[in-house]
Design a protein around this motif. Sequence first.
Motif, PDB file in Angstrom:
ATOM      1  N   ASP A 333       0.822  -1.207   0.000  1.00  0.00           N
ATOM      2  CA  ASP A 333       0.000   0.000   0.000  1.00  0.00           C
ATOM      3  C   ASP A 333       0.856   1.257   0.000  1.00  0.00           C
ATOM      4  O   ASP A 333       0.515   2.247  -0.666  1.00  0.00           O
ATOM      5  CB  ASP A 333      -0.922   0.003   1.225  1.00  0.00           C
ATOM      6  CG  ASP A 333      -2.007  -1.062   1.131  1.00  0.00           C
ATOM      7  OD1 ASP A 333      -2.739  -1.073   0.127  1.00  0.00           O
ATOM      8  OD2 ASP A 333      -2.101  -1.884   2.053  1.00  0.00           O
ATOM      9  N   LEU A 334       1.973   1.227   0.718  1.00  0.00           N
ATOM     10  CA  LEU A 334       2.823   2.409   0.830  1.00  0.00           C
ATOM     11  C   LEU A 334       4.244   1.968   1.139  1.00  0.00           C
ATOM     12  O   LEU A 334       4.462   1.144   2.034  1.00  0.00           O
ATOM     13  CB  LEU A 334       2.314   3.322   1.948  1.00  0.00           C
ATOM     14  CG  LEU A 334       3.010   4.666   2.125  1.00  0.00           C
ATOM     15  CD1 LEU A 334       2.763   5.560   0.899  1.00  0.00           C
ATOM     16  CD2 LEU A 334       2.517   5.370   3.390  1.00  0.00           C
ATOM     17  N   LEU A 382       5.489  13.901  -1.633  1.00  0.00           N
ATOM     18  CA  LEU A 382       5.802  12.735  -0.803  1.00  0.00           C
ATOM     19  C   LEU A 382       7.219  12.779  -0.230  1.00  0.00           C
ATOM     20  O   LEU A 382       7.621  11.875   0.508  1.00  0.00           O
ATOM     21  CB  LEU A 382       5.601  11.448  -1.600  1.00  0.00           C
ATOM     22  CG  LEU A 382       4.159  11.179  -2.056  1.00  0.00           C
ATOM     23  CD1 LEU A 382       4.061   9.841  -2.779  1.00  0.00           C
ATOM     24  CD2 LEU A 382       3.195  11.206  -0.878  1.00  0.00           C
ATOM     25  N   LEU A 397      -1.971   8.734   5.155  1.00  0.00           N
ATOM     26  CA  LEU A 397      -2.251   7.951   3.947  1.00  0.00           C
ATOM     27  C   LEU A 397      -2.782   6.562   4.294  1.00  0.00           C
ATOM     28  O   LEU A 397      -3.623   6.017   3.578  1.00  0.00           O
ATOM     29  CB  LEU A 397      -0.987   7.839   3.095  1.00  0.00           C
ATOM     30  CG  LEU A 397      -0.498   9.145   2.447  1.00  0.00           C
ATOM     31  CD1 LEU A 397       0.832   8.927   1.741  1.00  0.00           C
ATOM     32  CD2 LEU A 397      -1.542   9.694   1.476  1.00  0.00           C
ATOM     33  N   SER A 398      -2.306   6.010   5.394  1.00  0.00           N
ATOM     34  CA  SER A 398      -2.786   4.680   5.791  1.00  0.00           C
ATOM     35  C   SER A 398      -4.227   4.715   6.276  1.00  0.00           C
ATOM     36  O   SER A 398      -4.908   3.686   6.280  1.00  0.00           O
ATOM     37  CB  SER A 398      -1.888   4.102   6.886  1.00  0.00           C
ATOM     38  OG  SER A 398      -2.048   4.804   8.108  1.00  0.00           O
ATOM     39  N   ARG A 403      -7.507   9.374  -0.394  1.00  0.00           N
ATOM     40  CA  ARG A 403      -6.312  10.172  -0.680  1.00  0.00           C
ATOM     41  C   ARG A 403      -5.199   9.308  -1.260  1.00  0.00           C
ATOM     42  O   ARG A 403      -4.537   9.700  -2.233  1.00  0.00           O
ATOM     43  CB  ARG A 403      -5.836  10.858   0.597  1.00  0.00           C
ATOM     44  CG  ARG A 403      -4.621  11.754   0.424  1.00  0.00           C
ATOM     45  CD  ARG A 403      -4.220  12.384   1.745  1.00  0.00           C
ATOM     46  NE  ARG A 403      -3.011  13.184   1.620  1.00  0.00           N
ATOM     47  CZ  ARG A 403      -2.358  13.723   2.654  1.00  0.00           C
ATOM     48  NH1 ARG A 403      -2.825  13.541   3.896  1.00  0.00           N
ATOM     49  NH2 ARG A 403      -1.245  14.431   2.457  1.00  0.00           N
ATOM     50  N   LEU A 404      -4.990   8.145  -0.676  1.00  0.00           N
ATOM     51  CA  LEU A 404      -3.967   7.242  -1.197  1.00  0.00           C
ATOM     52  C   LEU A 404      -4.326   6.791  -2.611  1.00  0.00           C
ATOM     53  O   LEU A 404      -3.451   6.707  -3.491  1.00  0.00           O
ATOM     54  CB  LEU A 404      -3.823   6.032  -0.278  1.00  0.00           C
ATOM     55  CG  LEU A 404      -2.742   5.016  -0.647  1.00  0.00           C
ATOM     56  CD1 LEU A 404      -1.365   5.660  -0.671  1.00  0.00           C
ATOM     57  CD2 LEU A 404      -2.761   3.833   0.333  1.00  0.00           C
ATOM     58  N   LEU A 407      -3.339   9.414  -5.102  1.00  0.00           N
ATOM     59  CA  LEU A 407      -1.901   9.392  -5.373  1.00  0.00           C
ATOM     60  C   LEU A 407      -1.542   8.285  -6.355  1.00  0.00           C
ATOM     61  O   LEU A 407      -0.741   8.493  -7.280  1.00  0.00           O
ATOM     62  CB  LEU A 407      -1.126   9.193  -4.072  1.00  0.00           C
ATOM     63  CG  LEU A 407      -0.998  10.402  -3.141  1.00  0.00           C
ATOM     64  CD1 LEU A 407      -0.353   9.981  -1.832  1.00  0.00           C
ATOM     65  CD2 LEU A 407      -0.189  11.516  -3.803  1.00  0.00           C
ATOM     66  N   ARG A 408      -2.146   7.133  -6.169  1.00  0.00           N
ATOM     67  CA  ARG A 408      -1.864   6.018  -7.082  1.00  0.00           C
ATOM     68  C   ARG A 408      -2.378   6.345  -8.486  1.00  0.00           C
ATOM     69  O   ARG A 408      -1.725   6.003  -9.489  1.00  0.00           O
ATOM     70  CB  ARG A 408      -2.479   4.724  -6.550  1.00  0.00           C
ATOM     71  CG  ARG A 408      -1.883   4.265  -5.227  1.00  0.00           C
ATOM     72  CD  ARG A 408      -2.424   2.912  -4.795  1.00  0.00           C
ATOM     73  NE  ARG A 408      -1.741   1.830  -5.481  1.00  0.00           N
ATOM     74  CZ  ARG A 408      -1.025   0.878  -4.888  1.00  0.00           C
ATOM     75  NH1 ARG A 408      -0.872   0.892  -3.571  1.00  0.00           N
ATOM     76  NH2 ARG A 408      -0.456  -0.082  -5.582  1.00  0.00           N
TER      77      ARG A 408
END
Length: 450
Positions: A333-334, A382, A397-398, A403-404, A407-408
């Motif tokens: 995920d990140l 980032l 973000l988690s 929001r995440l 970004l993707r």
Amino acid sequence: MRSFIRTRPLCEWDDFDSRAAFARSRLAGGDGALPPFVLLAEPGLSSAEQRACSEGWMRERLATAEARRAELAFRFPPWLDDRRKIKLGYLSNDFQDHATAMLLVESLEARDQARFELHAYSYGRDDGKEMRARLRLAFDRFNDIGPLSDVEAAKAIHGDGIDILIDLKGFTQGTRTSILALRPAPIQVNYLGYPGTLGPGLCDYIITDKFCTPAASAGDYAESFAVLPHSYQPHGCRDAVAPAPGRAEAGLPEEGFIFCCFNQAFKFTPVIFDVWCRLLDSVPGSVLWLLASREAEGNLRNEAWKRGVDGARLIFAGDLPHAEHLRRLQLADLVLDTSPYGAHTTASDALWAGVPVVTRPGSTFPSRVAGSLLHAVGLPELAVEDQADYFDLALALSQDAERLGRLRQTLAGNRPSAPLFDVKAYTLALETLYARMWARHQGGLPPGAV
């Protein structure tokens, strides 16, 4: 000294807080036994101190090489034919299935064959894999200098009339900087393999970008800056990433947020591990996905327990072929970066796989690479200022899937045209730097910023 070098890959941190002071005391005493590569990962040490370490490391070696250079008496007569191609020699032991080769191969294949002639000088093993065969085709000549002594190798490079010798190793494992010390080419370049200065006497230029090495840091490098317009690091774009496997296939839980760091364990520090454990503690059900390290795994699990986190929430991924690694990487995920020696190939691979990376650039080259890559894919937000911002951004973000997800989506949308993955534009810019170096030399000018 042995403990200083040995304990980092093991993540044995009992003496960690005293290490920077130990290194400074050795540098102040003029000790030339401290390996420069080790200092790249030590928090609190500046790029000026890293330069001092490189100079100390090479002092006696260069003194020995100077006598040999006098005996060899290499000469570099001026060109008589302006139409001749510029001969580039790449020196490495990583012309095989290795991260450096994977980064560079598409740029080699995209070279301007009308302007440049490429020679490989390989002193690494032939692993018999596809990358080795591909590299042989990418160069005009592929020379195996492994069996040759340093003097014989230098004579071979000089005999081939190499105009610009590009070292891809620096002070990393298996290097033969002793060949560079014999100065077999009129111009020598530090590129890609070592994110720091080699000190005076080895290379005239270091290939970089304005983010990795701001202009104000030039005094910390013996080499002149050769500045690429975006990231100094190339990354291929030829191979598509296959669909991701299921979580179970990758050894991951079916539910929960996946924090990831596939950097080598020697880059980990107690400070960054504190932050990772705080994130795990703040995000129920989350896990930290790390690259397998037989030597460090037990210590890292124990360190997690010390911080109140179940060591079983650390999941270790085994080695896979690069294509399979990229495939599984999409499950993250990140990606969380380390500091002061951050992600390089692991960061650009994550971005190619579509996974955002959070980094905290410092003041040294190795701490700023991931930030450079993020600028080159259009995600500069980032790269954060300090450790508190790093934790806050990763936590936010988690806990914010939307929001995440944005970004993707931004990363996926930028990827086809991002400078990081534009191999043709990158190669043209790199070759322009080589041509400018050569023009300065032909004009009788000393190395200078290009």
